[in-house]
Design an enzyme around this catalytic site. Structure first.
Site, PDB file in Angstrom:
ATOM      1  CD  GLU A   1      -3.084  -1.274   2.422  1.00  0.00           C
ATOM      2  OE1 GLU A   1      -3.346  -0.668   3.036  1.00  0.00           O
ATOM      3  OE2 GLU A   1      -3.782  -2.286   2.157  1.00  0.00           O
TER       4      GLU A   1
ATOM      5  CD  GLU B   1      -4.107  -5.683   3.161  1.00  0.00           C
ATOM      6  OE1 GLU B   1      -2.526  -5.824   3.394  1.00  0.00           O
ATOM      7  OE2 GLU B   1      -4.563  -4.941   4.473  1.00  0.00           O
TER       8      GLU B   1
END
Ligand code: GAL
Length: 801
Positions: A429, A532
């Site tokens: 991220e 994820e």
């Protein structure tokens, strides 16, 4: 005469044991350390007085030993950081004379600085990197020698999750001959693999530390599980004095026993060096023979078999133990994950302890190894809750410019021979919108759940990520060209307008299943998978029903310290397993999605009011203790064709499908479910209304411990009623008394809000359960006795030998 001499020499070699013992010596260097909490200026000097320091054995995490407090950060579990010093005095073992001596740290959190006899050896800012220093020039042959290590974790809100503090992983002392294999100097890849034959490529990086040139014979051998040599190759390398060199060997293997998640067959790769016929070094590595391949349309292939990755993300800690976690703990956790159908792990968001990868090789997990959670720019670290208040920006970005490439390369070199690892991730991220990177597209309202604040011109532009990603990918490829490079993307809409995704071999999507079809169409060459994901069945369906999507990695496999909500929460409860490694109801729900053998679990919850919105996934717990006159919603998590529910012997009907649900007027007694396949009962579970707690039941995962390896027993404690039924909400305070050569390493209840000191010999049970970690400190009989007010005590006998 000559023959006799040769015979004698051969005999001497035999008596000296395997060549490795004679040449390379490595020992665990965990015992005999002294520790001082706080700064100790001058403590690097050998003469410094450490008599008042605490004696301890590594690994050690000082944060977990201290009280939780709201003054610390929610991100790092409301536990402190600070400064700590370690010292160890040692005498060089006699066999080390004439050798080069090194010290290897698997991980120190963080900003470590190391001295030997007052000489500064180096610093390592990253708390996740493994590193080695040469000691030889500063060693005293007579001794004693003093190693000093300072760890500086004063910036406590420096990570989005709990990291611990101190020398929290293993330390090794290593001695080699001047001609030796370099650190992480053996690389093994299997470019060609079939059921009939495989080619193993071995790359060996060599050093000649001597003042004379050497012709080095590099001999590689592959040994099968029985210890039989099944392939060999060798090469002679001319090394100049004080110079490095390299060898490349090709091993040809017939009918290889392939490594897979289902059958994790391993080989031992042995590399021996000899100079003038004399052995000088030997390195062995556990390796596997397997092929991996990702395809933009067909997904992932392991040994050419299409394979879905049913993965979970994990962090390093194990609740009560902080990040100083003995291998047995991870083994128990990994076995539980295996049983839920999990075959893949993501090492979020940093390299983990060395033995964890070994366990993945041995137990069969397909691993995404990950280097970073931030690059040059910091992310928010929440201090007073989650997504609230003023965040801290401190963290790994502060040393990324200087150390990023090195940390990444070292992660790859350290782990590159692990058959379990199938991809390298350069970041998690990094592209989280506005945290920190931004882009005008954030004003368009697409993906509103994370693009909330729109374009923030004061933030760094998303365009920065592409060039950085390209550089990092090149760093990985240089160290290992055999695995694809990936990253876990959060802001795919934004990143799609940069060079970032195209720099990657595989593009991981975090929580963005809804983008798969559109992006698959728009970027047909892109290999898309879930890096994820949430627990909703739809997130798994996106993998299961699309050939081109190979993976999901759930957030998360196990509850973890830090990333906690508001005080008093100390931990994040997103896991399938709780902090004590006990399966949660979500675990069984996942098992019903990820496995196919007969399984059945009953989850009961108070029935929602009429008209209440349905949740994204079913909820409930396996208990049959409800208030009188309540309506209970009972859901079966199952892989069977049909399920019948019976309350006190009365059938409540048979239902088909994976999530049959009944609304049952509560009556105390027995709720039974039967699972059917082909009209045959294949599963049966019973929930019984528990009475008052009367006793404790203990289950030790082993009763025999290795004394020399400081073996660990994990003892599960269950509060039961008179009939032996688990009492679901019992929370008695339980006291533990140990006798014999053992210590109580910690007690964990799994309660996310417990602030009880972990190492104290008493702890409150949570949901009727508790986990004890008992570690051998020597050989002998160990007694573990438990007592709780009003409950019959219990004891278990262990033996350390
Ligand atoms: C993700 C992130 C994880 C964790 C998780 C919590 O976005 O990658 O590290 O923070 O959210 O839900």
């Amino acid at each position: 005469m000559k023959t006799n001499l040769l015979l004698l020499l051969a005999l001497a070699c035999l008596l000296a044991g395997p060549h490795a013992q004679a040449q390379r010596q490595q020992q665990l260097f965990n015992s005999g350390w002294k520790f001082h909490r706080g700064d100790a200026p001058g403590a690097e000097k050998p003469t410094a007085d450490d008599r008042a320091w605490r004696a301890l054995t590594l690994p050690h995490d000082w944060s977990i030993e201290e009280p939780f407090s709201e003054q610390w950060a929610s991100a790092t579990g409301y536990l402190p950081g600070g400064v700590g010093w370690y010292r160890k005095a040692f005498v060089v073992p006699a066999g080390y004379r004439g050798k080069q001596v090194f010290i290897y740290f698997d991980g120190v959190y963080k900003n470590s600085e190391v001295w030997l006899n007052g000489h500064f050896l180096g610093k390592r800012p990253s708390g996740f990197a493994s590193f080695q220093y040469e000691l030889t020039p500063y060693l005293s042959a007579k001794g004693p020698n003093v190693l000093a290590v300072k760890a500086d974790h004063r910036e406590v809100a420096d990570s989005r999750w709990y990291t611990g503090s101190g020398i929290y992983r293993n330390v090794y002392l290593l001695a080699t001959a001047p001609v030796h294999v370099q650190q992480w100097g053996v690389g093994f890849t299997t470019p060609q693999v079939s059921a009939r034959a495989a080619t193993g490529q071995v790359a060996v990086a060599l050093t000649n530390g001597a003042a004379t040139a050497a012709a080095v014979t590099v001999a590689g051998a592959l040994l099968d599980a029985k210890g039989q040599v099944v392939a060999t190759a060798q090469q002679v390398v001319q090394l100049k004095a004080k110079a490095n060199g390299a060898a490349r060997l090709t091993l040809l293997l017939k009918n290889p026993a392939l490594w897979s998640a289902a059958q994790p067959n391993l080989y031992r790769l042995r590399v021996r060096l000899a100079v003038a016929g004399q052995p000088v070094d030997e390195v062995t590595e556990e390796v596997g023979v397997r092929s991996i391949r990702f395809d933009a349309n067909q997904g992932f292939f392991l040994n050419e078999q299409p394979t879905k990755l049913r993965g979970v993300c994990i962090h390093d800690d194990a609740g009560a133990l902080g990040v100083a976690v003995p291998p047995e703990v991870w083994e128990r956790r990994l076995r539980a994950l295996k049983a839920v159908g999990c075959n893949a792990l993501r090492m979020s968001h940093n390299p983990h302890a060395d033995y964890l990868y070994r366990l993945c090789d041995e137990l069969g997990f397909l691993v995404m190894d990950e280097a970073f959670d931030e690059w040059e720019r910091g992310k928010n670290k929440w201090v007073a809750g989650w997504n609230v208040g003023t965040p801290s920006q401190a963290g790994a970005h502060e040393y990324f410019k200087e150390w990023g490439d090195r940390d990444l390369r070292d992660m790859v070199l350290r782990n590159r021979n692990r058959p379990s690892i199938i991809m390298w991730s350069i970041g998690n991220e990094i592209d989280y919108p506005n945290d920190p990177y931004t882009h005008e597209v954030l004003n368009t309202g697409r993906n509103p759940q994370i693009y909330g604040k729109g374009y923030l011109p004061g933030h760094p532009p998303a365009a920065e990520m592409g060039p950085l990603a390209k550089r990092l990918v090149a760093v990985v490829k240089q160290a290992d060209g055999s695995r694809p490079v990936t990253a876990a993307l959060a802001g795919v809409v934004m990143s799609n307008l940069t060079d970032y995704p195209a720099a990657l071999d595989l593009v991981g999507y975090n929580y963005q299943e809804f983008r798969y079809p559109a992006d698959h169409k728009e970027y047909p060459q892109r290999i898309i998978y879930g890096s994820e994901n949430g627990m909703a069945p739809a997130a798994w369906a996106a993998v299961d029903s699309n050939a081109y999507v190979s993976a999901q990695y759930l957030w998360t496999g196990i509850d973890y310290l830090g990333e906690a909500g508001k005080w008093p929460q100390r931990a994040n409860g997103a896991g399938l397993l709780d902090l004590a490694g006990f399966p949660k109801p979500e675990y069984y729900f996942r098992q019903s999605l990820w496995t196919s053998a007969p399984m059945l679990y009953l989850a009961a919850a108070e029935a929602p009011a009429a008209g209440a919105p349905a949740g994204r996934r079913p909820r409930g717990t396996a208990t049959w203790n409800w208030p009188a006159a309540s309506q209970v919603r009972v859901t079966a998590y199952t892989t069977n064709e049909a399920t019948e529910l019976l309350l006190n012997g009365q059938s409540l009907g048979r239902q088909t499908g994976p999530l049959p649900t009944w609304t049952v007027p509560f009556a105390a007694g027995e709720l039974r479910a039967r699972g059917y396949r082909n009209n045959q009962v294949v599963s049966e579970v019973v929930l019984k209304t528990a009475g008052a707690p009367t006793a404790l039941q203990l289950k030790a995962d082993r009763t025999s411990l290795s004394a020399s390896a400081l073996g660990l027993a994990q003892i599960e404690v269950q509060v039961v009623d008179q009939a032996g039924n688990p009492v679901p909400d019992a929370a008695p305070e339980i006291t533990v008394a140990l006798t014999g050569p053992a210590r109580l390493l910690g007690i964990e209840s799994g309660d996310l809000a417990s602030h009880e000191p972990y190492a104290a010999p008493r702890h409150r049970a949570h949901r009727g359960r508790l986990l004890l970690y008992v570690q051998a400190t020597g050989a002998g009989a160990v007694g573990v006795a438990l007592a709780a007010p009003g409950l019959a005590g219990q004891a278990v006998a262990l033996r350390a030998e």
